[in-house]
Design a protein around this motif. Structure first.
Motif, PDB file in Angstrom:
ATOM      1  N   ARG A  30     -13.835   2.435   2.300  1.00 50.91           N
ATOM      2  CA  ARG A  30     -13.796   1.260   3.178  1.00 50.91           C
ATOM      3  C   ARG A  30     -12.403   0.648   3.314  1.00 50.91           C
ATOM      4  NH1 ARG A  30     -18.123  -2.397   4.264  1.00 50.91           N
ATOM      5  NH2 ARG A  30     -17.296  -4.387   4.977  1.00 50.91           N
ATOM      6  N   THR A  31     -11.723   0.412   2.203  1.00 50.11           N
ATOM      7  CA  THR A  31     -10.405  -0.226   2.250  1.00 50.11           C
ATOM      8  C   THR A  31      -9.392   0.664   2.955  1.00 50.11           C
ATOM      9  OG1 THR A  31     -10.859  -1.504   0.251  1.00 50.11           O
ATOM     10  CG2 THR A  31      -8.541  -1.221   0.864  1.00 50.11           C
ATOM     11  N   ARG A  32      -9.401   1.959   2.650  1.00 54.22           N
ATOM     12  CA  ARG A  32      -8.436   2.866   3.287  1.00 54.22           C
ATOM     13  C   ARG A  32      -8.678   2.959   4.792  1.00 54.22           C
ATOM     14  NH1 ARG A  32      -8.936   5.691  -1.839  1.00 54.22           N
ATOM     15  NH2 ARG A  32     -10.493   7.123  -1.003  1.00 54.22           N
ATOM     16  N   LEU A  33      -9.948   3.009   5.199  1.00 58.66           N
ATOM     17  CA  LEU A  33     -10.246   3.063   6.624  1.00 58.66           C
ATOM     18  C   LEU A  33      -9.802   1.772   7.317  1.00 58.66           C
ATOM     19  CD1 LEU A  33     -11.450   4.740   8.902  1.00 58.66           C
ATOM     20  CD2 LEU A  33     -13.693   3.779   8.318  1.00 58.66           C
ATOM     21  N   ALA A  34     -10.024   0.639   6.664  1.00 61.56           N
ATOM     22  CA  ALA A  34      -9.585  -0.642   7.229  1.00 61.56           C
ATOM     23  C   ALA A  34      -8.067  -0.691   7.349  1.00 61.56           C
ATOM     24  CB  ALA A  34     -10.092  -1.804   6.375  1.00 61.56           C
ATOM     25  N   ILE A  35      -7.373  -0.211   6.338  1.00 68.06           N
ATOM     26  CA  ILE A  35      -5.902  -0.185   6.381  1.00 68.06           C
ATOM     27  C   ILE A  35      -5.426   0.641   7.572  1.00 68.06           C
ATOM     28  CG2 ILE A  35      -3.834   0.723   5.226  1.00 68.06           C
ATOM     29  CD1 ILE A  35      -5.214  -0.063   2.540  1.00 68.06           C
ATOM     30  N   LEU A  36      -5.985   1.820   7.729  1.00 65.87           N
ATOM     31  CA  LEU A  36      -5.560   2.685   8.832  1.00 65.87           C
ATOM     32  C   LEU A  36      -5.869   2.056  10.189  1.00 65.87           C
ATOM     33  CD1 LEU A  36      -6.539   6.151   7.381  1.00 65.87           C
ATOM     34  CD2 LEU A  36      -4.231   5.284   7.792  1.00 65.87           C
ATOM     35  N   ALA A  37      -6.997   1.375  10.300  1.00 64.83           N
ATOM     36  CA  ALA A  37      -7.330   0.701  11.556  1.00 64.83           C
ATOM     37  C   ALA A  37      -6.322  -0.405  11.845  1.00 64.83           C
ATOM     38  CB  ALA A  37      -8.749   0.139  11.494  1.00 64.83           C
ATOM     39  N   LEU A  64      -2.649   2.715  -0.474  1.00 66.96           N
ATOM     40  CA  LEU A  64      -1.544   3.202   0.356  1.00 66.96           C
ATOM     41  C   LEU A  64      -0.894   4.441  -0.247  1.00 66.96           C
ATOM     42  CD1 LEU A  64      -0.050  -0.225   1.394  1.00 66.96           C
ATOM     43  CD2 LEU A  64      -0.932   1.520   2.974  1.00 66.96           C
ATOM     44  N   ALA A  65      -0.786   4.494  -1.558  1.00 65.51           N
ATOM     45  CA  ALA A  65      -0.214   5.675  -2.218  1.00 65.51           C
ATOM     46  C   ALA A  65      -1.075   6.903  -1.944  1.00 65.51           C
ATOM     47  CB  ALA A  65      -0.084   5.430  -3.713  1.00 65.51           C
ATOM     48  N   LYS A  66      -2.390   6.746  -1.990  1.00 63.74           N
ATOM     49  CA  LYS A  66      -3.282   7.878  -1.692  1.00 63.74           C
ATOM     50  C   LYS A  66      -3.148   8.297  -0.234  1.00 63.74           C
ATOM     51  CE  LYS A  66      -6.652   6.922  -5.264  1.00 63.74           C
ATOM     52  NZ  LYS A  66      -8.031   6.573  -5.601  1.00 63.74           N
ATOM     53  N   LEU A  67      -3.107   7.307   0.661  1.00 61.20           N
ATOM     54  CA  LEU A  67      -2.964   7.627   2.080  1.00 61.20           C
ATOM     55  C   LEU A  67      -1.629   8.310   2.368  1.00 61.20           C
ATOM     56  CD1 LEU A  67      -4.459   4.365   3.614  1.00 61.20           C
ATOM     57  CD2 LEU A  67      -5.474   6.656   3.698  1.00 61.20           C
ATOM     58  N   GLY A  70      -1.624  11.886   1.300  1.00 61.48           N
ATOM     59  CA  GLY A  70      -2.399  12.697   2.226  1.00 61.48           C
ATOM     60  C   GLY A  70      -1.791  12.797   3.612  1.00 61.48           C
ATOM     61  N   GLY A  71      -0.625  12.171   3.806  1.00 60.72           N
ATOM     62  CA  GLY A  71       0.069  12.244   5.090  1.00 60.72           C
ATOM     63  C   GLY A  71      -0.526  11.349   6.168  1.00 60.72           C
ATOM     64  N   LEU A  72      -1.352  10.367   5.768  1.00 61.46           N
ATOM     65  CA  LEU A  72      -1.990   9.498   6.750  1.00 61.46           C
ATOM     66  C   LEU A  72      -1.217   8.219   7.013  1.00 61.46           C
ATOM     67  CD1 LEU A  72      -5.728   9.969   5.758  1.00 61.46           C
ATOM     68  CD2 LEU A  72      -4.447  11.082   7.580  1.00 61.46           C
ATOM     69  N   VAL A  73      -0.252   7.893   6.163  1.00 62.30           N
ATOM     70  CA  VAL A  73       0.663   6.783   6.423  1.00 62.30           C
ATOM     71  C   VAL A  73       2.073   7.223   6.044  1.00 62.30           C
ATOM     72  CG1 VAL A  73      -1.026   4.916   6.078  1.00 62.30           C
ATOM     73  CG2 VAL A  73       0.390   5.652   4.161  1.00 62.30           C
ATOM     74  N   VAL A  74       3.033   6.554   6.647  1.00 65.87           N
ATOM     75  CA  VAL A  74       4.442   6.737   6.306  1.00 65.87           C
ATOM     76  C   VAL A  74       4.978   5.371   5.896  1.00 65.87           C
ATOM     77  CG1 VAL A  74       4.850   8.743   7.765  1.00 65.87           C
ATOM     78  CG2 VAL A  74       5.107   6.456   8.733  1.00 65.87           C
ATOM     79  N   SER A  75       6.082   5.388   5.163  1.00 64.04           N
ATOM     80  CA  SER A  75       6.660   4.117   4.716  1.00 64.04           C
ATOM     81  C   SER A  75       8.124   4.032   5.123  1.00 64.04           C
ATOM     82  CB  SER A  75       6.521   3.972   3.204  1.00 64.04           C
ATOM     83  OG  SER A  75       7.199   5.010   2.538  1.00 64.04           O
ATOM     84  N   ARG A  76       8.568   2.774   5.243  1.00 64.31           N
ATOM     85  CA  ARG A  76       9.955   2.493   5.586  1.00 64.31           C
ATOM     86  C   ARG A  76      10.376   1.258   4.803  1.00 64.31           C
ATOM     87  NH1 ARG A  76      12.214  -1.263   8.855  1.00 64.31           N
ATOM     88  NH2 ARG A  76      10.200  -1.956   9.669  1.00 64.31           N
ATOM     89  N   ARG A  77      11.520   1.362   4.129  1.00 65.47           N
ATOM     90  CA  ARG A  77      12.030   0.237   3.346  1.00 65.47           C
ATOM     91  C   ARG A  77      13.002  -0.586   4.177  1.00 65.47           C
ATOM     92  NH1 ARG A  77      12.338  -1.228  -1.904  1.00 65.47           N
ATOM     93  NH2 ARG A  77      11.441   0.705  -2.651  1.00 65.47           N
ATOM     94  N   ASP A  78      12.828  -1.907   4.087  1.00 62.60           N
ATOM     95  CA  ASP A  78      13.763  -2.840   4.709  1.00 62.60           C
ATOM     96  C   ASP A  78      14.091  -3.879   3.642  1.00 62.60           C
ATOM     97  OD1 ASP A  78      15.318  -4.378   6.374  1.00 62.60           O
ATOM     98  OD2 ASP A  78      13.650  -5.122   7.588  1.00 62.60           O
ATOM     99  N   GLY A  79      15.221  -3.698   2.978  1.00 61.47           N
ATOM    100  CA  GLY A  79      15.575  -4.562   1.850  1.00 61.47           C
ATOM    101  C   GLY A  79      14.621  -4.315   0.706  1.00 61.47           C
ATOM    102  N   THR A  80      13.916  -5.347   0.281  1.00 64.90           N
ATOM    103  CA  THR A  80      12.965  -5.188  -0.823  1.00 64.90           C
ATOM    104  C   THR A  80      11.530  -4.973  -0.326  1.00 64.90           C
ATOM    105  OG1 THR A  80      12.628  -7.584  -0.949  1.00 64.90           O
ATOM    106  CG2 THR A  80      14.339  -6.629  -2.370  1.00 64.90           C
ATOM    107  N   THR A  81      11.346  -4.983   0.983  1.00 61.73           N
ATOM    108  CA  THR A  81      10.009  -4.845   1.542  1.00 61.73           C
ATOM    109  C   THR A  81       9.797  -3.424   2.049  1.00 61.73           C
ATOM    110  OG1 THR A  81      10.071  -7.159   2.241  1.00 61.73           O
ATOM    111  CG2 THR A  81       8.390  -5.765   3.250  1.00 61.73           C
ATOM    112  N   ILE A  82       8.627  -2.878   1.745  1.00 63.18           N
ATOM    113  CA  ILE A  82       8.245  -1.564   2.260  1.00 63.18           C
ATOM    114  C   ILE A  82       7.178  -1.782   3.328  1.00 63.18           C
ATOM    115  CG2 ILE A  82       7.235   0.678   1.719  1.00 63.18           C
ATOM    116  CD1 ILE A  82       8.374   0.379  -1.095  1.00 63.18           C
ATOM    117  N   TYR A  83       7.419  -1.193   4.483  1.00 61.62           N
ATOM    118  CA  TYR A  83       6.484  -1.286   5.600  1.00 61.62           C
ATOM    119  C   TYR A  83       5.766   0.050   5.744  1.00 61.62           C
ATOM    120  CZ  TYR A  83       8.793  -5.611   6.813  1.00 61.62           C
ATOM    121  OH  TYR A  83       9.288  -6.885   6.781  1.00 61.62           O
ATOM    122  N   TYR A  84       4.488  -0.044   6.047  1.00 69.06           N
ATOM    123  CA  TYR A  84       3.662   1.146   6.226  1.00 69.06           C
ATOM    124  C   TYR A  84       3.192   1.231   7.662  1.00 69.06           C
ATOM    125  CZ  TYR A  84       3.648   1.550   1.202  1.00 69.06           C
ATOM    126  OH  TYR A  84       4.044   1.705  -0.096  1.00 69.06           O
TER     127      TYR A  84
END
Length: 114
Positions: A30-37, A64-67, A70-84
């Motif tokens: 449920r949480t992972r599906l909600a995150i992706l949505a 998010l680490a699991k996603l 599995g290649g379902l999310v990517v991350s980008r760092r901006d200063g101390t914040t990581i965006y998914y």
């Protein structure tokens, strides 16, 4: 594990099916599906995702680490914040399709048809 190459039209290769099953297992929470949505067409930080879901940040980070693995999310760092965000349109389409299919099961008139 031995994979048999499938040559009949319309039947995916065993290795492809195995990866697809792994992707579906990641979506089957449920949480992972909600995150992706929530990530469709945008990027969000762990703090923003956790706040929107009303979940603790560490729990969201684990999902998010699991996603990401599995290649379902990517991350980008901006200063101390990581965006998914989502890596491509295929993830968005997969999530949209499963949620819209669910609407057909739950509602007489699915909300996405309104």
């Amino acid at each position: 594990m031995t994979f048999v190459a499938t040559t009949l039209p319309g039947i995916p290769r065993d290795a492809d099916l195995d990866v697809a099953v792994d992707v579906l297992r990641l979506l089957a929470e449920r949480t992972r599906l909600a995150i992706l949505a929530m990530l469709e067409g945008t990027e969000m930080s762990v703090t923003d995702i956790a706040g929107a879901l009303g979940r603790p940040g560490p729990a969201v980070s684990q999902h998010l680490a699991k996603l990401r693995s599995g290649g379902l999310v990517v991350s980008r760092r901006d200063g101390t914040t990581i965006y998914y965000g989502q890596p491509d349109e295929h993830v968005a389409a997969l999530v949209t399709n499963v949620l819209q299919h669910t609407e057909h099961v739950v509602y007489d008139t699915p909300p996405h048809h309104s």
